[in-house]
Design a protein around this motif. Sequence first.
Motif, PDB file in Angstrom:
ATOM      1  N   THR A 192       0.870  -1.183   0.000  1.00 18.81           N
ATOM      2  CA  THR A 192       0.000   0.000   0.000  1.00 18.81           C
ATOM      3  C   THR A 192       0.898   1.221   0.000  1.00 18.81           C
ATOM      4  O   THR A 192       1.655   1.444   0.943  1.00 18.81           O
ATOM      5  CB  THR A 192      -0.910   0.041   1.239  1.00 18.81           C
ATOM      6  N   ALA A 193       0.862   2.001  -1.064  1.00 13.35           N
ATOM      7  CA  ALA A 193       1.640   3.238  -1.163  1.00 13.35           C
ATOM      8  C   ALA A 193       0.697   4.416  -1.048  1.00 13.35           C
ATOM      9  O   ALA A 193      -0.262   4.526  -1.822  1.00 13.35           O
ATOM     10  CB  ALA A 193       2.403   3.291  -2.485  1.00 13.35           C
ATOM     11  N   THR A 194       0.927   5.294  -0.084  1.00 12.92           N
ATOM     12  CA  THR A 194       0.073   6.462   0.118  1.00 12.92           C
ATOM     13  C   THR A 194       0.914   7.729   0.028  1.00 12.92           C
ATOM     14  O   THR A 194       2.113   7.724   0.310  1.00 12.92           O
ATOM     15  CB  THR A 194      -0.623   6.412   1.487  1.00 12.92           C
ATOM     16  N   TYR A 195       0.248   8.834  -0.347  1.00 15.70           N
ATOM     17  CA  TYR A 195       0.957  10.084  -0.591  1.00 15.70           C
ATOM     18  C   TYR A 195       0.253  11.223   0.127  1.00 15.70           C
ATOM     19  O   TYR A 195      -0.876  11.093   0.566  1.00 15.70           O
ATOM     20  CB  TYR A 195       1.051  10.344  -2.092  1.00 15.70           C
ATOM     21  N   GLY A 196       0.937  12.363   0.210  1.00 14.22           N
ATOM     22  CA  GLY A 196       0.454  13.467   1.025  1.00 14.22           C
ATOM     23  C   GLY A 196      -0.859  14.070   0.582  1.00 14.22           C
ATOM     24  O   GLY A 196      -1.540  14.715   1.357  1.00 14.22           O
ATOM     25  N   ASP A 197      -1.235  13.894  -0.697  1.00 10.32           N
ATOM     26  CA  ASP A 197      -2.488  14.463  -1.181  1.00 10.32           C
ATOM     27  C   ASP A 197      -3.615  13.440  -1.182  1.00 10.32           C
ATOM     28  O   ASP A 197      -4.623  13.614  -1.843  1.00 10.32           O
ATOM     29  CB  ASP A 197      -2.300  15.044  -2.586  1.00 10.32           C
ATOM     30  N   GLN A 198      -3.422  12.335  -0.445  1.00  9.45           N
ATOM     31  CA  GLN A 198      -4.394  11.255  -0.316  1.00  9.45           C
ATOM     32  C   GLN A 198      -4.456  10.356  -1.560  1.00  9.45           C
ATOM     33  O   GLN A 198      -5.322   9.492  -1.649  1.00  9.45           O
ATOM     34  CB  GLN A 198      -5.800  11.799   0.018  1.00  9.45           C
ATOM     35  N   SER A 199      -3.568  10.546  -2.501  1.00  9.37           N
ATOM     36  CA  SER A 199      -3.451   9.596  -3.606  1.00  9.37           C
ATOM     37  C   SER A 199      -2.873   8.290  -3.074  1.00  9.37           C
ATOM     38  O   SER A 199      -2.174   8.273  -2.057  1.00  9.37           O
ATOM     39  CB  SER A 199      -2.540  10.161  -4.703  1.00  9.37           C
ATOM     40  N   PHE A 200      -3.140   7.195  -3.757  1.00 17.84           N
ATOM     41  CA  PHE A 200      -2.663   5.905  -3.266  1.00 17.84           C
ATOM     42  C   PHE A 200      -2.593   4.883  -4.395  1.00 17.84           C
ATOM     43  O   PHE A 200      -3.185   5.040  -5.463  1.00 17.84           O
ATOM     44  CB  PHE A 200      -3.574   5.366  -2.158  1.00 17.84           C
ATOM     45  N   GLY A 225      -0.051  -2.430  -9.605  1.00  8.42           N
ATOM     46  CA  GLY A 225      -1.180  -1.768  -8.968  1.00  8.42           C
ATOM     47  C   GLY A 225      -2.534  -2.264  -9.439  1.00  8.42           C
ATOM     48  O   GLY A 225      -2.823  -2.273 -10.627  1.00  8.42           O
ATOM     49  N   GLN A 226      -3.391  -2.630  -8.475  1.00 11.55           N
ATOM     50  CA  GLN A 226      -4.744  -3.086  -8.767  1.00 11.55           C
ATOM     51  C   GLN A 226      -5.816  -2.106  -8.290  1.00 11.55           C
ATOM     52  O   GLN A 226      -6.963  -2.213  -8.687  1.00 11.55           O
ATOM     53  CB  GLN A 226      -4.987  -4.457  -8.105  1.00 11.55           C
ATOM     54  N   ASP A 227      -5.434  -1.167  -7.451  1.00 14.87           N
ATOM     55  CA  ASP A 227      -6.348  -0.110  -7.010  1.00 14.87           C
ATOM     56  C   ASP A 227      -5.525   1.165  -6.883  1.00 14.87           C
ATOM     57  O   ASP A 227      -4.729   1.322  -5.962  1.00 14.87           O
ATOM     58  CB  ASP A 227      -6.989  -0.476  -5.667  1.00 14.87           C
ATOM     59  N   ASN A 228      -5.696   2.060  -7.853  1.00 14.44           N
ATOM     60  CA  ASN A 228      -4.851   3.244  -7.931  1.00 14.44           C
ATOM     61  C   ASN A 228      -5.737   4.455  -8.197  1.00 14.44           C
ATOM     62  O   ASN A 228      -6.472   4.488  -9.185  1.00 14.44           O
ATOM     63  CB  ASN A 228      -3.836   3.103  -9.074  1.00 14.44           C
ATOM     64  N   ASP A 229      -5.659   5.427  -7.332  1.00 15.85           N
ATOM     65  CA  ASP A 229      -6.508   6.596  -7.516  1.00 15.85           C
ATOM     66  C   ASP A 229      -5.834   7.804  -6.896  1.00 15.85           C
ATOM     67  O   ASP A 229      -5.042   7.680  -5.955  1.00 15.85           O
ATOM     68  CB  ASP A 229      -7.874   6.379  -6.868  1.00 15.85           C
TER      69      ASP A 229
END
Length: 458
Positions: A192-200, A225-229
């Motif tokens: 699970t990769a998450t980023y500061g703007d809530q992207s993942f 990636g299977q769930d990327n937004d």
Amino acid sequence: MGILFFLCLFFSALLQLPGTSSIRSVNQELIKQLKLPLYHHAWQTSLSSLSEALALDDARVKFLNSRLTNNNNLTASAHSVSTEVLIDGKESVTVPLNPGQSIGVGNYYTRIGVGTPPTYHLVVVDTGSSFSWIQCEPCAVYCHPQIGAHFNPSASVTYRQLPCGAAQCGSLKTATLNNPMCSSSSNACIYTATYGDQSFSVGYLSTDSLTFGSDTLPGFVFGCGQDNDGLFGKSAGLVGLAKNELSMLSQLSAKYGKAFSYCLPTASLLSSKPGGGGFLSVGVSSNSNYKFTPMLSDSRDPTLYFLKMSAISVSGETLNVAAADYSTVPTIIDSGTTISRLASPVYSALREKLVKIISAKFKTAEAFSILDACFTGSSDEISGVVPPVKLIFEGGGELDLKPQNVVIEVEKGTSCLSFAGNSNLRDIAIIGNQQQQTFDVFYDVAGSRIGFAAGGCR
């Protein structure tokens, strides 16, 4: 992931330059250097879009600060839902580095090949991230719109998922700031990769061949990636150049050494004239014009690139700021942050000096989002009165800024200083990509130093 600062209406082909060679020292053999161009594309944006982009830049800065305060609690609840779907088994050296306007992101991007035979994908490049991932079929949960096709693992004869017991699965915590999970049905390691703007991005930890410029690296570890937004624009994913063992730099280092360099071309907000001549290189640079500063580390986040600013000068005169004000907080250099952040006393002194000079000929204007020193005039007009500004670092490294590194046109006829002050006295200072543009920036990780050379984009 870098902040998403530009929205672009144009898409250009990525070009490839031949690989070059460089010498690390007289006692070492030639090391190949992969090198391809980086371009800036013309774009236009609306006032609301730019304001939102600057707000997102601020979100990235807060995320970077959270990494040094052990307060990384930015994982959204949607991530756990998508991860559960995967766990339940419902699953079916230089390259072109370009500014992300053409794919709808503010980061710079390049093209990589994945698989055997390789398929090519446009990916964001980020020095503040360690983990690399691309969108993969069958997109079990969701894939954001991208330019080109998703990577299809079943079409590659060298692709494989890594099991939960793999050593690389155990490294995900430091690479992504999130604990790995395990699919009970397939024993597949899930990142699970998450980023500061809530992207993942959520998907399967995998290996496959990476085609990077003119070379191919077998067994490259990345996320399928299977769930990327989120705010990735129309890119296919992201590659990380931070110092973690799973970063692309670390994985290429056995052949090319632990070093890379880039030049970020000018990113003009409102001009129809595209920037160009930029590049990303992996390997030791042959440029002999660098001025170096030590590459520092911070145990709170050893993956980021720290350095020490010692002074700022305007028209050759250093700011009247105590030396301690530059060193009370750590400073990092980051390709994904657009607007440089300075400690409050340093920013206040710089702002006062520049506003006094510029406002003598141009009227001041209202603040624009996080930019609080603005003027009535285009960047081309104001550039004529912007004095020389120099960022000076410990050991002799320096960025001798041009007017386009100092002011940014935010809407037609309005320009602002492209710096911001930290409201929290404990927040880190950041050298953003606006100040790095047109410089050849060399990260000699093995030698623990960072070099700056003017005129890098050719």
